[in-house]
Design a protein around this motif. Structure first.
Motif, short mmCIF file in Angstrom:
data_model
loop_
_atom_site.label_atom_id
_atom_site.label_comp_id
_atom_site.label_asym_id
_atom_site.label_seq_id
_atom_site.Cartn_x
_atom_site.Cartn_y
_atom_site.Cartn_z
N ASP A 91 0.81 -1.23 0.00
CA ASP A 91 0.00 0.00 0.00
C ASP A 91 0.84 1.27 0.00
O ASP A 91 0.29 2.38 0.01
N GLY A 92 2.17 1.12 0.02
CA GLY A 92 3.04 2.29 -0.02
C GLY A 92 3.23 3.00 1.31
O GLY A 92 3.77 4.11 1.37
N ARG A 93 2.80 2.38 2.39
CA ARG A 93 2.96 3.00 3.71
C ARG A 93 4.35 2.73 4.30
O ARG A 93 4.76 3.43 5.22
N LEU A 94 5.01 1.71 3.79
CA LEU A 94 6.34 1.36 4.27
C LEU A 94 7.24 1.13 3.06
O LEU A 94 6.93 0.30 2.20
N ASP A 95 8.34 1.86 3.01
CA ASP A 95 9.32 1.69 1.93
C ASP A 95 10.29 0.57 2.34
O ASP A 95 10.89 0.62 3.42
N LEU A 96 10.44 -0.42 1.47
CA LEU A 96 11.29 -1.57 1.81
C LEU A 96 12.72 -1.13 2.10
O LEU A 96 13.33 -1.59 3.06
N GLY A 97 13.24 -0.23 1.28
CA GLY A 97 14.60 0.26 1.50
C GLY A 97 14.78 0.92 2.86
O GLY A 97 15.78 0.70 3.55
N ARG A 98 13.80 1.72 3.26
CA ARG A 98 13.85 2.37 4.58
C ARG A 98 13.78 1.33 5.68
O ARG A 98 14.50 1.42 6.68
N ALA A 99 12.90 0.34 5.52
CA ALA A 99 12.78 -0.71 6.53
C ALA A 99 14.08 -1.47 6.69
O ALA A 99 14.52 -1.75 7.82
N LEU A 100 14.72 -1.79 5.57
CA LEU A 100 16.00 -2.50 5.61
C LEU A 100 17.08 -1.66 6.28
O LEU A 100 17.91 -2.17 7.04
N ALA A 101 17.05 -0.35 6.02
CA ALA A 101 18.04 0.55 6.64
C ALA A 101 17.86 0.62 8.14
O ALA A 101 18.83 0.62 8.91
N ILE A 102 16.60 0.69 8.60
CA ILE A 102 16.32 0.71 10.03
C ILE A 102 16.79 -0.59 10.69
O ILE A 102 17.40 -0.59 11.75
N ALA A 103 16.51 -1.69 10.01
CA ALA A 103 16.89 -3.00 10.55
C ALA A 103 18.39 -3.15 10.68
O ALA A 103 18.90 -3.77 11.62
N ALA A 104 19.10 -2.57 9.73
CA ALA A 104 20.56 -2.71 9.71
C ALA A 104 21.22 -1.78 10.73
O ALA A 104 22.38 -1.97 11.07
#
Length: 242
Positions: A229-242
């Protein structure tokens, strides 16, 4: 402990869908090409992909097998698969077809000896799915509720060699209400297996909140509808996780 983002592909009739609260009648179709979606997630940097054969979960056997095989071929990272895996033949078949981890739910409650045997044969490659409705375990594609507390089911496999417990709050799944942080954290602290959170992720705030307690045994989070739905950007999520 590393913290992993698992983008999700849920399969129904060969299509990528998301359900609301596990209800097959409340499915939103996002793509007719699951393999292409897997490739998008791979290009986005995801190292893991979480795939669920929803039809298989209800049927008790693989239904979207050919589609899963195409997903595995299209995704450059590792795939964990759930839905209808109820015996050793199914586990062995999927591993032979390139799946890295098998996610076992209903059988964990109804046939724990099978799960323990699979974990012994394939250490670190079996994930036990603990799906909760009101704190009790739900089975058969979430269609049935049991009288077993979630923590009790997880503890049953603490010394079995399973990779993780996948905890889903069914009441939040696909609704973008936010992950059930309190229940997820409580489960992680009440037993020794790493916990993968699932159900209700709405955006970056959920990733930040889970990452903040990763040291307590939270190994990652499954993200579905929020990404689609575009509420979460995968790249941003991966950056937060890392």
């Amino acid at each position: 402990m590393s913290f992993t983002i698992f983008p999700a592909i849920d399969l129904k009739s060969g299509q990528v869908v998301r359900l609301a609260e596990g209800d097959m009648a409340r499915a939103t179709i996002y793509s007719d090409d699951p393999a292409a979606q897997a490739a998008v997630f791979a290009r986005g940097g995801a190292a893991w992909l979480h795939v669920v054969d929803l039809d298989g979960a209800f049927a008790g056997r693989s239904v979207n097998g050919d589609v899963v095989a195409r997903i595995v071929a299209a995704f450059t990272g590792k795939v964990q698969l759930g839905g209808g895996i109820r015996d050793m033949a199914a586990v062995e078949s999927w591993f032979a077809r390139g799946v890295t981890r098998a996610v076992i739910g209903t059988a964990a409650l109804k046939d724990p000896d099978f799960v323990k045997a699979a974990a012994k044969a394939y250490p670190g490659r079996i994930v036990v799915a603990v799906d909760a409705k009101g704190g009790m375990v739900a089975t058969e594609g979430w269609a049935e509720a049991s009288d077993m507390p979630v923590v009790d089911l997880a503890r049953r496999f603490e010394d079995a060699g399973v990779a993780a417990v996948l905890f889903t709050d069914v009441g939040r799944d696909g609704l973008l209400k936010g992950v059930n942080l309190e229940a997820t954290h409580a489960l992680a602290q009440a037993q020794t297996l790493p916990v993968i959170a699932s159900g209700g992720v709405a955006g970056e705030a959920d990733i930040h909140a889970l990452k903040a307690i990763a040291a307590d045994g939270i190994a990652g989070v499954i993200c579905g509808r929020a990404i689609y739905d575009g509420r979460l950007d995968l790249g941003r999520a991966l950056a937060i996780a890392a």
